[in-house]
Design a protein around this motif. Structure first.
Motif, PDB file in Angstrom:
ATOM      1  N   PRO A  76     -18.819  15.490  -6.569  1.00 54.01           N
ATOM      2  CA  PRO A  76     -17.641  15.102  -7.141  1.00 54.01           C
ATOM      3  C   PRO A  76     -16.374  15.937  -7.601  1.00 54.01           C
ATOM      4  O   PRO A  76     -16.580  17.069  -7.772  1.00 54.01           O
ATOM      5  N   ASN A  77     -15.279  15.638  -7.114  1.00 56.61           N
ATOM      6  CA  ASN A  77     -14.109  16.199  -7.277  1.00 56.61           C
ATOM      7  C   ASN A  77     -13.862  17.501  -6.343  1.00 56.61           C
ATOM      8  O   ASN A  77     -13.020  18.271  -6.765  1.00 56.61           O
ATOM      9  N   SER A  78     -14.603  17.538  -5.378  1.00 54.03           N
ATOM     10  CA  SER A  78     -14.630  18.864  -4.458  1.00 54.03           C
ATOM     11  C   SER A  78     -13.583  18.275  -2.965  1.00 54.03           C
ATOM     12  O   SER A  78     -13.559  16.854  -3.072  1.00 54.03           O
ATOM     13  N   ASN A  79     -13.293  19.225  -2.428  1.00 50.10           N
ATOM     14  CA  ASN A  79     -12.592  18.826  -1.371  1.00 50.10           C
ATOM     15  C   ASN A  79     -13.337  18.292  -0.002  1.00 50.10           C
ATOM     16  O   ASN A  79     -12.711  18.450   1.230  1.00 50.10           O
ATOM     17  N   PHE A  80     -14.702  18.697  -0.095  1.00 49.37           N
ATOM     18  CA  PHE A  80     -15.538  18.236   0.922  1.00 49.37           C
ATOM     19  C   PHE A  80     -15.376  17.016   1.540  1.00 49.37           C
ATOM     20  O   PHE A  80     -15.663  16.131   0.730  1.00 49.37           O
ATOM     21  N   GLY A  81     -15.129  16.864   2.983  1.00 52.83           N
ATOM     22  CA  GLY A  81     -14.944  15.357   3.515  1.00 52.83           C
ATOM     23  C   GLY A  81     -13.723  14.633   3.056  1.00 52.83           C
ATOM     24  O   GLY A  81     -13.661  13.533   3.217  1.00 52.83           O
ATOM     25  N   GLY A  82     -12.816  15.347   2.556  1.00 53.67           N
ATOM     26  CA  GLY A  82     -11.486  14.903   2.105  1.00 53.67           C
ATOM     27  C   GLY A  82     -10.452  14.533   3.124  1.00 53.67           C
ATOM     28  O   GLY A  82     -10.671  15.205   4.464  1.00 53.67           O
ATOM     29  N   ARG A  83      -9.478  14.067   2.785  1.00 55.62           N
ATOM     30  CA  ARG A  83      -8.261  13.963   3.815  1.00 55.62           C
ATOM     31  C   ARG A  83      -6.829  14.424   3.261  1.00 55.62           C
ATOM     32  O   ARG A  83      -6.726  14.478   2.176  1.00 55.62           O
ATOM     33  N   VAL A  84      -6.138  14.950   4.258  1.00 56.97           N
ATOM     34  CA  VAL A  84      -4.909  15.460   3.771  1.00 56.97           C
ATOM     35  C   VAL A  84      -3.799  14.536   4.194  1.00 56.97           C
ATOM     36  O   VAL A  84      -3.770  14.143   5.375  1.00 56.97           O
ATOM     37  N   SER A 128       0.896  -1.381   0.060  1.00 56.68           N
ATOM     38  CA  SER A 128      -0.063   0.027  -0.073  1.00 56.68           C
ATOM     39  C   SER A 128       0.745   1.249   0.139  1.00 56.68           C
ATOM     40  O   SER A 128       1.904   1.341   0.731  1.00 56.68           O
ATOM     41  N   LYS A 129       0.382   2.288  -0.631  1.00 48.23           N
ATOM     42  CA  LYS A 129       1.320   3.455  -0.762  1.00 48.23           C
ATOM     43  C   LYS A 129       0.899   4.269   0.283  1.00 48.23           C
ATOM     44  O   LYS A 129       1.754   5.198   0.635  1.00 48.23           O
ATOM     45  N   SER A 130       0.033   4.038   1.326  1.00 45.90           N
ATOM     46  CA  SER A 130      -0.439   4.601   2.332  1.00 45.90           C
ATOM     47  C   SER A 130       0.346   4.118   3.612  1.00 45.90           C
ATOM     48  O   SER A 130       0.452   4.510   4.783  1.00 45.90           O
ATOM     49  N   SER A 131       1.300   3.340   3.423  1.00 42.52           N
ATOM     50  CA  SER A 131       2.082   2.805   4.577  1.00 42.52           C
ATOM     51  C   SER A 131       2.828   3.515   5.470  1.00 42.52           C
ATOM     52  O   SER A 131       3.852   4.396   5.071  1.00 42.52           O
ATOM     53  N   GLY A 132       2.419   3.796   6.899  1.00 48.95           N
ATOM     54  CA  GLY A 132       2.989   4.732   7.570  1.00 48.95           C
ATOM     55  C   GLY A 132       2.712   6.128   7.600  1.00 48.95           C
ATOM     56  O   GLY A 132       3.543   6.879   8.048  1.00 48.95           O
ATOM     57  N   ILE A 133       1.806   6.387   6.510  1.00 49.93           N
ATOM     58  CA  ILE A 133       1.512   7.854   6.255  1.00 49.93           C
ATOM     59  C   ILE A 133       0.596   8.397   7.201  1.00 49.93           C
ATOM     60  O   ILE A 133      -0.487   7.716   7.556  1.00 49.93           O
ATOM     61  N   ILE A 134       0.615   9.654   7.948  1.00 46.75           N
ATOM     62  CA  ILE A 134      -0.136  10.183   8.450  1.00 46.75           C
ATOM     63  C   ILE A 134      -1.292  11.030   7.825  1.00 46.75           C
ATOM     64  O   ILE A 134      -1.111  11.456   6.731  1.00 46.75           O
ATOM     65  N   GLU A 135      -2.666  10.795   8.097  1.00 43.58           N
ATOM     66  CA  GLU A 135      -3.616  11.562   7.430  1.00 43.58           C
ATOM     67  C   GLU A 135      -4.452  12.180   8.503  1.00 43.58           C
ATOM     68  O   GLU A 135      -4.909  11.861   9.613  1.00 43.58           O
ATOM     69  N   PHE A 136      -4.879  13.645   7.798  1.00 44.67           N
ATOM     70  CA  PHE A 136      -5.651  14.473   8.676  1.00 44.67           C
ATOM     71  C   PHE A 136      -7.249  14.300   8.142  1.00 44.67           C
ATOM     72  O   PHE A 136      -7.272  14.447   6.977  1.00 44.67           O
ATOM     73  N   VAL A 137      -8.035  14.307   8.929  1.00 43.99           N
ATOM     74  CA  VAL A 137      -9.493  14.365   8.724  1.00 43.99           C
ATOM     75  C   VAL A 137     -10.225  15.777   8.490  1.00 43.99           C
ATOM     76  O   VAL A 137      -9.853  16.421   9.274  1.00 43.99           O
TER      77      VAL A 137
END
Length: 229
Positions: free
Chosen positions: A154-162, A133-142
């Protein structure tokens, strides 16, 4: 004629400190030594090792460098969000920190931090296998705007993660209330970081406190107060 104004933005500072190789090598040895001799503290960590929150008290010059970096990014972030109106001195900052060592199958549950002003993480070592997985060990903000997940756009940043990639020498600073988590670490990975919290005792807060009466020495029962009415 119209304009679109962005509201309720959430700042996340990401800073890569140059010339960190020597410092990180020493910190790696120090932290792995602590891991081998001190039981893990239990927080949001699953399968990884956390130290106590006394890291900033460890008597090493490398820890002093980390403290200096925390002061620097705290000042940078605070200046940015206050539009240059408040530049806190080191004396205004109260902090604690702890080390984390993550290997295969470890991760951090979604969480935020305790009451403070800013929270952050400094990456000491980041050797991540990402074959599965490309997400291994990555920090994600909600996205903190919780109702955004119900928005169908669609394609908006509403509800996305950083996502922020862990990198040795990188420091990330964010508001303490911002929910985040760390994705599971794959086999043959080693992720070492220092997490920290910073509370600002601003001059405004001190001034307000000075003009108010402390209720710490008041002792009474609610029944007595009701009877007097």
């Amino acid at each position: 004629m119209y304009k679109i104004k962005s509201a309720f933005g959430t700042p996340i500072l990401v800073k890569d400190w140059p010339d960190s190789e020597r410092v990180n090598e020493q910190l790696t040895d120090i932290i792995l030594g602590k891991e081998s001799s001190i039981p893990a503290a239990k927080r949001s960590n699953i399968g990884s090792w956390d130290s106590k929150k006394d890291l900033l008290e460890w008597p090493y010059k490398e820890v002093t460098i980390v403290k200096q970096r925390i002061v620097s990014v705290t000042r940078e972030m605070t200046m940015k969000v206050t539009r240059g109106k408040y530049s806190p001195a080191a004396q205004d900052m109260y902090a604690h920190a702890w080390a984390n060592v993550s290997r295969a199958d470890s991760y951090r549950k979604i969480h935020n931090h305790e009451s403070c002003t800013w929270s952050g993480v400094y990456y000491v070592r980041s050797v991540l296998s990402q074959e599965k997985s490309k997400s291994s060990g990555i920090i994600e903000f909600v996205d903190p705007r919780m109702l955004c997940i119900t928005t169908e756009l669609p394609n908006s940043n509403f509800g996305g993660r950083v996502r922020v990639m862990p990198r040795a020498g990188r420091m990330v600073l964010f508001p303490n209330w911002l929910l985040h988590y760390v994705n599971p670490v794959e086999d043959n990975s080693l992720r070492i970081c220092i997490a920290f919290n910073v509370k600002l005792e601003t001059s405004t807060l001190k001034r307000r406190s000075a003009s108010m009466l402390s209720l710490g020495d008041v002792m009474f029962s609610e029944d007595q107060v009701m009877d007097q009415g």
